[in-house]
Design a protein around this motif. Structure first.
Motif, PDB file in Angstrom:
ATOM      1  N   GLU A  18      20.356  48.922  61.115  1.00 55.13           N
ATOM      2  CA  GLU A  18      19.577  47.683  61.206  1.00 55.13           C
ATOM      3  C   GLU A  18      19.960  46.739  60.058  1.00 55.13           C
ATOM      4  N   ARG A  19      20.111  47.332  58.859  1.00 55.40           N
ATOM      5  CA  ARG A  19      20.436  46.509  57.687  1.00 55.40           C
ATOM      6  C   ARG A  19      21.766  45.765  57.885  1.00 55.40           C
ATOM      7  N   THR A  20      22.797  46.493  58.355  1.00 62.01           N
ATOM      8  CA  THR A  20      24.099  45.815  58.477  1.00 62.01           C
ATOM      9  C   THR A  20      24.090  44.809  59.625  1.00 62.01           C
ATOM     10  N   LEU A  21      23.304  45.092  60.664  1.00 63.78           N
ATOM     11  CA  LEU A  21      23.193  44.092  61.739  1.00 63.78           C
ATOM     12  C   LEU A  21      22.565  42.811  61.180  1.00 63.78           C
ATOM     13  N   LEU A  22      21.510  42.967  60.392  1.00 59.13           N
ATOM     14  CA  LEU A  22      20.841  41.787  59.826  1.00 59.13           C
ATOM     15  C   LEU A  22      21.751  41.069  58.827  1.00 59.13           C
ATOM     16  N   GLN A  23      22.546  41.858  58.096  1.00 58.24           N
ATOM     17  CA  GLN A  23      23.491  41.237  57.144  1.00 58.24           C
ATOM     18  C   GLN A  23      24.478  40.340  57.882  1.00 58.24           C
ATOM     19  N   LEU A  24      24.959  40.817  59.009  1.00 60.03           N
ATOM     20  CA  LEU A  24      25.945  40.013  59.733  1.00 60.03           C
ATOM     21  C   LEU A  24      25.324  38.813  60.418  1.00 60.03           C
ATOM     22  N   LEU A  25      24.089  38.968  60.837  1.00 58.53           N
ATOM     23  CA  LEU A  25      23.387  37.801  61.390  1.00 58.53           C
ATOM     24  C   LEU A  25      23.206  36.753  60.294  1.00 58.53           C
ATOM     25  N   ASP A  26      22.891  37.256  59.100  1.00 61.51           N
ATOM     26  CA  ASP A  26      22.681  36.362  57.978  1.00 61.51           C
ATOM     27  C   ASP A  26      23.982  35.641  57.605  1.00 61.51           C
ATOM     28  N   ALA A  27      25.091  36.367  57.718  1.00 57.65           N
ATOM     29  CA  ALA A  27      26.381  35.726  57.418  1.00 57.65           C
ATOM     30  C   ALA A  27      26.617  34.573  58.379  1.00 57.65           C
ATOM     31  N   TRP A  28      26.275  34.784  59.617  1.00 58.46           N
ATOM     32  CA  TRP A  28      26.410  33.706  60.620  1.00 58.46           C
ATOM     33  C   TRP A  28      25.501  32.527  60.236  1.00 58.46           C
ATOM     34  N   LYS A  29      24.250  32.908  59.859  1.00 58.03           N
ATOM     35  CA  LYS A  29      23.252  31.894  59.508  1.00 58.03           C
ATOM     36  C   LYS A  29      23.698  31.046  58.315  1.00 58.03           C
ATOM     37  N   THR A  30      24.286  31.718  57.307  1.00 56.92           N
ATOM     38  CA  THR A  30      24.537  31.015  56.043  1.00 56.92           C
ATOM     39  C   THR A  30      25.991  30.566  55.870  1.00 56.92           C
ATOM     40  N   LEU A  31      26.899  31.164  56.629  1.00 61.03           N
ATOM     41  CA  LEU A  31      28.315  30.832  56.399  1.00 61.03           C
ATOM     42  C   LEU A  31      28.984  30.125  57.571  1.00 61.03           C
ATOM     43  N   GLY A  32      28.394  30.232  58.758  1.00 60.75           N
ATOM     44  CA  GLY A  32      29.047  29.629  59.920  1.00 60.75           C
ATOM     45  C   GLY A  32      30.449  30.179  60.087  1.00 60.75           C
ATOM     46  N   ILE A  33      31.412  29.342  60.369  1.00 58.29           N
ATOM     47  CA  ILE A  33      32.793  29.771  60.641  1.00 58.29           C
ATOM     48  C   ILE A  33      33.398  30.566  59.481  1.00 58.29           C
TER      49      ILE A  33
END
Ligand SMILES: Cc1ncc(COP(=O)(O)O)c(C=O)c1O
Ligand SMILES: Nc1ccccc1C(=O)C[C@H](N)C(=O)O
Length: 423
Positions: free
Chosen positions: A47-62
């Protein structure tokens, strides 16, 4: 034979070195989960790594492709490296990509090179249907009649395969061999080393479907000389529904052009040159096709940390102890209830058991009503998988006790003997 009791289970739980890992999982409330061989449970790390990657999308975009904790562009290779010890592959021989069935299509498209009389694909009659569909369609694509060109080695009893029968079928006409490592129903582990040796001696490429073996039994794919393998990560690897699959290519096969090409199979450095001539990766990376399903790969990162920490040997050891315990209890508590053990009773089995019974479909429904999750496999199989990472010996004890009550009181009779939609 020694009589087992609840205190045997409790004693073994106290001695269990992996016991703390149970707390790492979301255990379903008031439920004993015995279906990790179809879909493993969610862990907090996944769950943690899934949320981390969602967060990367949220904060970093491309820029998430190249930045953040797990840059997406390199993720398939990174996760592949982490899976390598589980299959006995070198780091550059394993990648996380595709799904079981799409990877099989890629592998057959790559390794099936019919020539002259050498046109047949060797499989078995007990393999999972999707593999058989894929093999037949690949034959059709090459203009061959599947019924004639797909050899399915027969099982003498509908449960097991004999390695010697498979080897006897490795004739001059065979161009490719695809077999399961662990049979999805009976749980039999095939002797991959012996089969591979025989295939290598005859110069026939051989590959294995590791869906039911990865994360539950040990493999030495590289040392055995296996040409290729493919698997899913949602069963014993607990990657979540539809999580990205795995693929192994032995380094002796590097350089073979992928049958199904796509730009993610390029060398990383040249992929974005956008040339129309593909500059393929020189290792397993070449067999990727398109953009990775990053969010379906994300939970696998966290989940694999646990496998890395524990090592597959300790997992296998506990898994066998759990299934041995369950087998002993079935014998002790359920004699006369009409069950046939459908799995090897010696240790040539994977992480699940198969109990066969004419009323299996409705026994499964009764188990579910009592809070035990098995899965039913038509026509008469109850699969039970006590998983080393999160099941306890007490879970095994209560599963068999609940089954005993269901059988003694014929509680299954309140249900229709018909399967549910998926299990
Ligand atoms: C042995 C085996 N092969 C293939 C598959 C199909 O996998 P997928 O649906 O991920 O392609 C499964 C399970 O679904 C399986 O158990
Ligand atoms: N992918 C699934 C989707 C939905 C329900 C089950 C599955 C399974 O994986 C079943 C498994 N392959 C089996 O050995 O029966």
């Amino acid at each position: 034979m020694r009589q087992h009791t609840l205190s045997t289970a409790q004693q073994w739980d106290r001695e269990d070195k992996l016991a703390t890992y149970r707390d790492e999982f979301y255990i379903l409330e008031n439920t004993i989960y015995m279906d990790g061989n179809s879909l493993g449970l969610l862990s907090k790390r996944a769950e943690r790594t899934l949320l981390q990657l969602l967060d990367a999308w949220k904060t970093l975009g491309i820029d998430g492709w190249t930045e953040g904790e797990h840059p997406w562009f390199y993720l398939s290779e990174e996760v592949g490296k982490k899976m390598a010890p589980l299959v006995g592959g070198n780091e550059n021989e394993v990648i996380a990509t595709g799904s079981t069935t799409t990877n099989l299509h890629q592998l057959v498209a790559t390794f099936y090179k019919p020539m002259g009389n050498k046109t047949k694909i060797l499989a078995d009659e007990l393999n999972f249907p999707s593999d058989i569909y894929a093999l037949k369609s690949q034959l059709q694509l090459k203009g061959y009649e599947p019924d004639e060109h797909l050899i399915r080695v027969a099982s003498p009893d509908g449960r097991y395969l004999r390695e010697d029968d498979i080897i006897a079928a490795m004739t001059e006409e065979v161009a490719l061999i695809v077999l399961p490592a662990v049979l999805y129903r009976s749980g039999q582990v095939l002797d991959m080393e012996k089969l591979t040796k025989a295939a290598n001696e005859r110069n026939i490429p051989i590959g294995f479907d590791l869906c039911h073996s990865v994360g539950s039994v040990e493999h030495e794919l590289h040392d055995w000389g296996v040409d290729f393998a493919f698997w899913c990560t949602y069963k014993h690897l607990n990657g979540g529904p539809g999580s990205v699959g795995g693929l192994f290519i032995h380094e002796k096969q590097f350089g073979k052009a992928p049958g199904l090409a796509g730009w993610f199979g390029s060398k990383k450095a040249s992929q974005f040159d956008m040339a129309h001539t593909m500059d393929a990766a020189t290792d397993v990376g070449a067999y990727q096709i398109g953009t990775p399903h990053v969010l379906s790969l994300a939970p696998v990162i966290g989940s694999l940390e646990m496998f890395e920490e524990i090592g597959i040997e300790a997992i296998r050891e506990k898994s066998l102890k759990l299934t041995n315990f369950m087998l002993a209890l079935v014998e002790q508590e359920l004699a006369g209830a009409g069950f046939t053990i459908g799995n090897p009773v010696d240790e040539s089995r994977g992480g699940h058991l198969l109990l066969e019974h004419a009323e299996a479909a409705r026994i499964c429904k009764a188990l579910k009503q009592d809070g035990v999750i098995p899965d039913f496999r038509a026509p008469n199989g109850i699969r039970l998988a006590p998983v080393a990472l999160y099941n306890t010996f007490e879970d095994v004890w209560y599963t068999v006790q609940k089954l005993k009550v269901i059988m003694d009181e014929k509680r299954y009779e309140q249900f229709e003997n018909k399967r549910g939609v998926v299990a």
